[in-house]
Enzyme design. Sequence first.
Site, short mmCIF file in Angstrom:
data_model
loop_
_atom_site.label_atom_id
_atom_site.label_comp_id
_atom_site.label_asym_id
_atom_site.label_seq_id
_atom_site.Cartn_x
_atom_site.Cartn_y
_atom_site.Cartn_z
N ARG A 73 4.20 30.78 -22.31
CA ARG A 73 3.84 31.99 -21.59
C ARG A 73 4.96 33.02 -21.67
O ARG A 73 6.13 32.72 -21.44
CB ARG A 73 3.56 31.64 -20.13
N GLY A 123 1.96 31.30 -11.90
CA GLY A 123 1.46 32.58 -11.40
C GLY A 123 0.02 32.47 -10.96
O GLY A 123 -0.42 31.43 -10.44
N ASN A 130 3.32 10.67 7.35
CA ASN A 130 4.76 10.67 7.14
C ASN A 130 5.54 10.69 8.46
O ASN A 130 6.68 10.23 8.52
CB ASN A 130 5.17 11.83 6.25
N GLU A 131 4.90 11.18 9.51
CA GLU A 131 5.54 11.12 10.83
C GLU A 131 5.66 9.66 11.29
O GLU A 131 6.69 9.25 11.85
CB GLU A 131 4.74 11.93 11.85
N GLN A 179 3.71 27.77 -8.70
CA GLN A 179 4.28 29.11 -8.63
C GLN A 179 4.64 29.64 -10.01
O GLN A 179 4.46 30.82 -10.31
CB GLN A 179 5.52 29.11 -7.72
N GLY A 185 -0.81 5.83 6.58
CA GLY A 185 0.16 6.09 7.65
C GLY A 185 0.80 7.44 7.40
O GLY A 185 1.36 7.69 6.34
N GLU A 218 0.83 -1.21 0.00
CA GLU A 218 0.00 0.00 0.00
C GLU A 218 0.87 1.25 0.00
O GLU A 218 0.56 2.23 -0.69
CB GLU A 218 -0.92 0.01 1.22
#
Length: 385
Positions: free
Chosen positions: A276, A347, A374-375, A344, A372, A250
């Site tokens: 862009r 924009g 990440n800690e 970012q 679970g 998992e």
Amino acid sequence: MSVLAVEKPGWMTEDVEIFADAVGRFFDKECVPHNDRWIARHQVDRDIWNKAGANGLLLASTPEEFGGAGGTFAHEAAIIDRLGRAGVDGFGITLHNAIVAPYIYHYGSPEQKMRWLPKLASGELVAAIAMTEPGTGSDLQSVKTTAKKDGNHYVINGSKTFITNGGSANLVIVVAKTDTGKGAKGISLVVVETDEVEGFRRGRILDKVGQKANDTAELFFDDVRVPASNLIGMDEGQGFIQLMQQLPQERLIIALQGMAMIERALEHTIAYVKERKAFGKALIEFQNTQFKLAECKTEATVAKVFCNYCTGLLLEGKLDPFMASKAKLWVTEVQNRIVDECLQLFGGYGYMNEYPIARMFADARVQKIYGGTNEIMKILIARSL
């Protein structure tokens, strides 16, 4: 072709590549056109499960004798990749295929396998696993839901929350205490076919920050009676061991999901910054853009190689909980960093939900929480020191 240009791993055989291409076409045709509607209603169409079954996408790694496609986890990895690259993450096929079905295949009796797996493979049954409760997250030993033996039945009482596929699943593996005095050793897995019982009800489909097309729901069990033969495994009290044995797969799945999104984010962003213009030149011509994307591509390449390595370990039966925890931890952290950097570069447009990068930003966040936190991954990894 991926923007990363990482060499194909050995497990990516011609058969798996052909399968992946077919899966990609299926998602592009049957899922992508409906994705906005699924997001708006917080649920995929029920018939997509039947279509996926008819096209061989359900239970891809389950043997043919039980109705599956007879592949390996490599085929599941191909589905995960194409699902993420198409941006239809709300379709809970991976949980159905590679998280729920393996409990039945690995621990179920021959009768249970023949009873449930073919129906999961066809889409007649949609699967979920009910672990999390309102008062318990990663601490599975503290579940309060009970399954009490009463003659030839179990009587289930309790509530579950944050259940993926919860709004549509009609086969739910319930994590419950069959002996409340034994802690983890009192946990068992019991199957509830929701169409066949009384006392089962669904709560609301939860309004999440992201992953909105998935019908994540609350489930309630009020004196739900199921046959004692619905216990997964030969004896009571095996549930916690079964969960721990399947969690490495998992957690690798979560890493692979993150990897697919990383590649999609980079593809969209690189295309955007080439088109862009600002201050008279394309965004890609600015050194800041080049440096940011160079960093992202480097981290993504490391993550891709690591994912391929861990997938190879799993296919060889060598993926241990520590390595799986590292994969989940590292890739989801990288995923969130890269998607944020990519947004970012878009924009203000990156903050608009009509742009895929905005949805990816919202969808990515839960990757560091479910399977679970990440800690918890750090605690597990620390045990290997």
